[in-house]
Motif scaffolding. Structure first.
Motif, PDB file in Angstrom:
ATOM      1  N   GLY A  16      13.139 -26.138  12.982  1.00 47.20           N
ATOM      2  CA  GLY A  16      14.585 -26.227  12.790  1.00 47.20           C
ATOM      3  C   GLY A  16      15.280 -24.878  12.975  1.00 47.20           C
ATOM      4  N   ARG A 211       8.341 -31.471  11.089  1.00 50.40           N
ATOM      5  CA  ARG A 211       6.971 -31.009  11.302  1.00 50.40           C
ATOM      6  C   ARG A 211       6.096 -31.466  10.140  1.00 50.40           C
ATOM      7  NH1 ARG A 211       7.122 -25.766   8.412  1.00 50.40           N
ATOM      8  NH2 ARG A 211       9.360 -25.505   8.129  1.00 50.40           N
ATOM      9  N   LYS A 216       6.516 -30.802   3.254  1.00 43.72           N
ATOM     10  CA  LYS A 216       7.462 -31.779   3.808  1.00 43.72           C
ATOM     11  C   LYS A 216       7.210 -33.178   3.240  1.00 43.72           C
ATOM     12  CE  LYS A 216      10.018 -29.275   6.652  1.00 43.72           C
ATOM     13  NZ  LYS A 216      11.490 -29.202   6.542  1.00 43.72           N
ATOM     14  N   GLY A 237       6.703 -36.070  14.377  1.00 42.13           N
ATOM     15  CA  GLY A 237       6.549 -34.623  14.213  1.00 42.13           C
ATOM     16  C   GLY A 237       5.083 -34.256  14.303  1.00 42.13           C
ATOM     17  N   GLN A 270       4.996 -34.939  18.143  1.00 42.79           N
ATOM     18  CA  GLN A 270       6.213 -34.154  18.362  1.00 42.79           C
ATOM     19  C   GLN A 270       7.023 -34.775  19.496  1.00 42.79           C
ATOM     20  OE1 GLN A 270       7.314 -31.745  16.536  1.00 42.79           O
ATOM     21  NE2 GLN A 270       8.996 -31.026  17.795  1.00 42.79           N
ATOM     22  N   ARG A 271       8.288 -35.050  19.278  1.00 41.52           N
ATOM     23  CA  ARG A 271       9.124 -35.746  20.259  1.00 41.52           C
ATOM     24  C   ARG A 271      10.367 -34.925  20.586  1.00 41.52           C
ATOM     25  NH1 ARG A 271       7.235 -40.885  21.991  1.00 41.52           N
ATOM     26  NH2 ARG A 271       9.425 -41.170  22.528  1.00 41.52           N
ATOM     27  N   ILE A 274      14.826 -37.305  19.606  1.00 41.66           N
ATOM     28  CA  ILE A 274      15.082 -37.643  18.199  1.00 41.66           C
ATOM     29  C   ILE A 274      16.297 -38.561  18.021  1.00 41.66           C
ATOM     30  CG2 ILE A 274      15.581 -36.649  15.904  1.00 41.66           C
ATOM     31  CD1 ILE A 274      12.679 -36.200  17.009  1.00 41.66           C
ATOM     32  N   ARG A 296      17.897 -30.117   8.684  1.00 39.17           N
ATOM     33  CA  ARG A 296      18.585 -30.629   9.880  1.00 39.17           C
ATOM     34  C   ARG A 296      18.423 -32.130  10.005  1.00 39.17           C
ATOM     35  NH1 ARG A 296      19.730 -27.070  14.121  1.00 39.17           N
ATOM     36  NH2 ARG A 296      19.287 -28.681  15.660  1.00 39.17           N
ATOM     37  N   VAL A 297      17.204 -32.619   9.704  1.00 39.32           N
ATOM     38  CA  VAL A 297      16.941 -34.049   9.931  1.00 39.32           C
ATOM     39  C   VAL A 297      17.851 -34.948   9.091  1.00 39.32           C
ATOM     40  CG1 VAL A 297      14.558 -33.807  10.733  1.00 39.32           C
ATOM     41  CG2 VAL A 297      15.017 -33.978   8.290  1.00 39.32           C
ATOM     42  N   GLU A 300      21.083 -35.071  11.032  1.00 44.63           N
ATOM     43  CA  GLU A 300      20.850 -35.843  12.263  1.00 44.63           C
ATOM     44  C   GLU A 300      20.799 -37.344  11.961  1.00 44.63           C
ATOM     45  OE1 GLU A 300      18.418 -32.312  14.640  1.00 44.63           O
ATOM     46  OE2 GLU A 300      17.292 -33.839  13.569  1.00 44.63           O
TER      47      GLU A 300
HETATM   48  N1  UDP Z   1      12.232 -32.443  15.448  1.00 43.33           N
HETATM   49  C1  UDP Z   1      11.957 -32.605  16.790  1.00 43.33           C
HETATM   50  N2  UDP Z   1      10.870 -33.357  17.144  1.00 43.33           N
HETATM   51  C2  UDP Z   1      10.054 -33.937  16.228  1.00 43.33           C
HETATM   52  C3  UDP Z   1      10.335 -33.763  14.847  1.00 43.33           C
HETATM   53  C4  UDP Z   1      11.444 -33.011  14.495  1.00 43.33           C
HETATM   54  O1  UDP Z   1      12.673 -32.116  17.671  1.00 43.33           O
HETATM   55  O2  UDP Z   1       9.118 -34.607  16.630  1.00 43.33           O
HETATM   56  C5  UDP Z   1      13.403 -31.630  15.086  1.00 43.33           C
HETATM   57  C6  UDP Z   1      14.406 -32.364  14.218  1.00 43.33           C
HETATM   58  O3  UDP Z   1      15.219 -33.193  15.018  1.00 43.33           O
HETATM   59  C7  UDP Z   1      15.129 -31.199  13.559  1.00 43.33           C
HETATM   60  C8  UDP Z   1      14.061 -30.120  13.461  1.00 43.33           C
HETATM   61  O4  UDP Z   1      12.992 -30.520  14.313  1.00 43.33           O
HETATM   62  O5  UDP Z   1      16.207 -30.738  14.364  1.00 43.33           O
HETATM   63  C9  UDP Z   1      13.520 -29.932  12.074  1.00 43.33           C
HETATM   64  O6  UDP Z   1      14.461 -29.229  11.347  1.00 43.33           O
HETATM   65  P1  UDP Z   1      14.578 -29.316   9.760  1.00 43.33           P
HETATM   66  O7  UDP Z   1      15.641 -28.376   9.403  1.00 43.33           O
HETATM   67  O8  UDP Z   1      14.732 -30.698   9.309  1.00 43.33           O
HETATM   68  O9  UDP Z   1      13.157 -28.827   9.206  1.00 43.33           O
HETATM   69  P2  UDP Z   1      12.262 -27.518   9.490  1.00 43.33           P
HETATM   70  O10 UDP Z   1      11.077 -28.004  10.235  1.00 43.33           O
HETATM   71  O11 UDP Z   1      13.068 -26.558  10.252  1.00 43.33           O
HETATM   72  O12 UDP Z   1      11.917 -27.011   8.126  1.00 43.33           O
END
Ligand code: UDP
Ligand code: GLC
Length: 385
Positions: A16, A211, A216, A237, A270-271, A274, A296-297, A300
């Motif tokens: 994120g 992730r 988490k 993730g 991992q995708r 989203i 962020r999630v 989103e």
């Molecule tokens: N995300 C992604 N692909 C995945 C899982 C998560 O692109 O398979 C993105 C999700 O959309 C978000 C970010 O990773 O924008 C995770 O940010 P967050 O602030 O929720 O958590 P962090 O991992 O930074 O602690």
């Protein structure tokens, strides 16, 4: 602002904090550069967005320093530190402003820039609390942050924890921003195709995005789902960083194959689609068992117009109005999550209503253009001094 900005970030993987950085650095295309301390998909994402990026690989002993590191880990890294800092220092010399994204970028950026008198901004994405960092690391981070001209904190919670730990630099709370266009409704056929790719049945889908890491707490959703027959779970993730992340991913797979859940859990890995996947799910769940700095999630999920259920702590507690724009449950409490899931599933109109209210609220409070403007005001204020 005018002038050349050097962005530093430790990670080659798109967490994120890195996705947030990609938006900010992208706003200064043509006069900014990103320097990463390791290679990976994030490097490519920056290139795809036309943001110049280079990598100085951190020596292995530095990469091995975790958030929980103690004195021994830091001392072991000392012999390799000088060479690494020397390389960083050369890069910092050419910049008018150094933007330190995340804690390791802060520590090494400040050390490498000592005496160069470059203005530095620390973007704080973490909660400086004992749930996340060793006491030594908190002390080091706060001392380094106090050398910066300003701190940008991603939530009121992260700002407060920084000040409570001794942070003295001016702190500006600026949340992450999101481009609503990316979350605009996809054609129904595309959403259906995404759903059917991972769910052949007719039952509802609860999805957790992020992730895979022990804090988490994806297991909390699995344990809640075990109590709700017919509920399908998507875990989206991958484990990015530590051996423990990978170990935890294995534990999740074992839990998912238990008789109570067999055939009901899908690991999507991992995708990069989203928004589409969020629209294809019925409920978005956030499960962190340690306080989430921002989350962020959660935003989103709201921008996708879906009901969001999140752990009551840190960022999510600031983002969601419980019972109005989503639901909050006690972190780690699978029974309470199960109850909330059942309530939301039983009253789909209520879920839809909350989703629509949340969408409206998230568009107003987390618009990328507003966040970029706020960030620019902080940076311009510093460089015009
Ligand atoms: N995300 C992604 N692909 C995945 C899982 C998560 O692109 O398979 C993105 C999700 O959309 C978000 C970010 O990773 O924008 C995770 O940010 P967050 O602030 O929720 O958590 P962090 O991992 O930074 O602690
Ligand atoms: C960090 C935090 C997360 C936050 C993100 C962006 O990775 O863990 O809570 O949303 O940074 O600021």
């Amino acid at each position: 602002m005018s002038g050349r900005i050097l962005f530093l970030d430790q990670s080659g993987q798109p967490g994120g904090a890195e996705l947030c950085l990609a938006d900010i650095a992208g706003n200064y295309r043509g006069r900014s550069r990103v320097l990463l301390f390791s290679r990976g998909r994030f490097e490519e994402i920056l290139r795809e967005r036309d943001v110049p990026v280079s990598v100085i690989d951190a020596p292995r002993s530095l990469s091995a320093i975790t958030k929980e590191a103690g004195m021994g880990d830091h001392l072991r890294a000392l012999p390799e530190l000088a060479g690494f800092l020397g390389l960083l220092r050369k890069e910092i010399r050419d910049a008018d402003l150094v933007y330190l994204n995340t804690a390791k970028a802060l520590l090494y950026g400040v050390a490498a820039g000592l005496g160069l008198r470059k203005p530095a901004v620390f973007h704080l994405h973490d909660l400086l609390t004992s749930e996340h960092f060793s006491r030594l690391n908190i002390r080091l981070i706060v001392q380094a942050a106090n050398q910066c001209t300003a701190v940008i904190a991603n939530s009121t919670a992260t700002a407060a924890a920084c000040v409570a730990a001794g942070g003295k630099a001016p702190v500006h709370v600026i949340p992450n921003g999101f481009d609503p266009a990316q979350f605009a409704p996809f054609p129904p056929g595309e959403v259906l195709a995404a759903r059917q790719e991972f769910h052949s049945g007719t039952g509802p889908v609860a999805a957790v995005f992020g992730r895979i890491a022990r804090w988490k707490g994806q297991d909390v959703l699995l344990r809640a789902a075990a109590q709700i027959p017919g509920l399908k779970v998507w875990i989206v993730g991958a484990p990015f960083f530590t051996g423990d992340d990978r170990g935890y991913a294995g534990e999740l797979r074992a839990l998912a194959s238990s008789p109570a859940l067999a055939g009901r859990v899908e690991f999507l890995g991992q995708r990069e689609d989203i928004p589409r996947l969020m629209q294809a799910a019925d409920i978005i769940v956030h499960t962190s068992v340690a306080p989430e700095p921002f989350g962020r999630v959660v935003v989103e999920g709201m921008l996708s117009g879906k009901p969001v259920i999140a752990s009551r702590s840190g960022g999510p507690e600031e983002i969601i109005r419980d019972g109005e724009t989503g639901w909050l449950f006690l972190p780690g409490d699978a029974a309470s999550l199960a109850l909330t899931l059942q309530n939301v599933l039983a009253l789909p109109d209520r879920g839809r209503g909350a989703g629509m209210l949340a969408l409206d609220m998230a568009q107003k409070n987390y618009s990328l253009s507003t966040v970029l403007q706020k960030t620019d005001i902080v940076l311009s204020g510093i460089t015009s001094r």
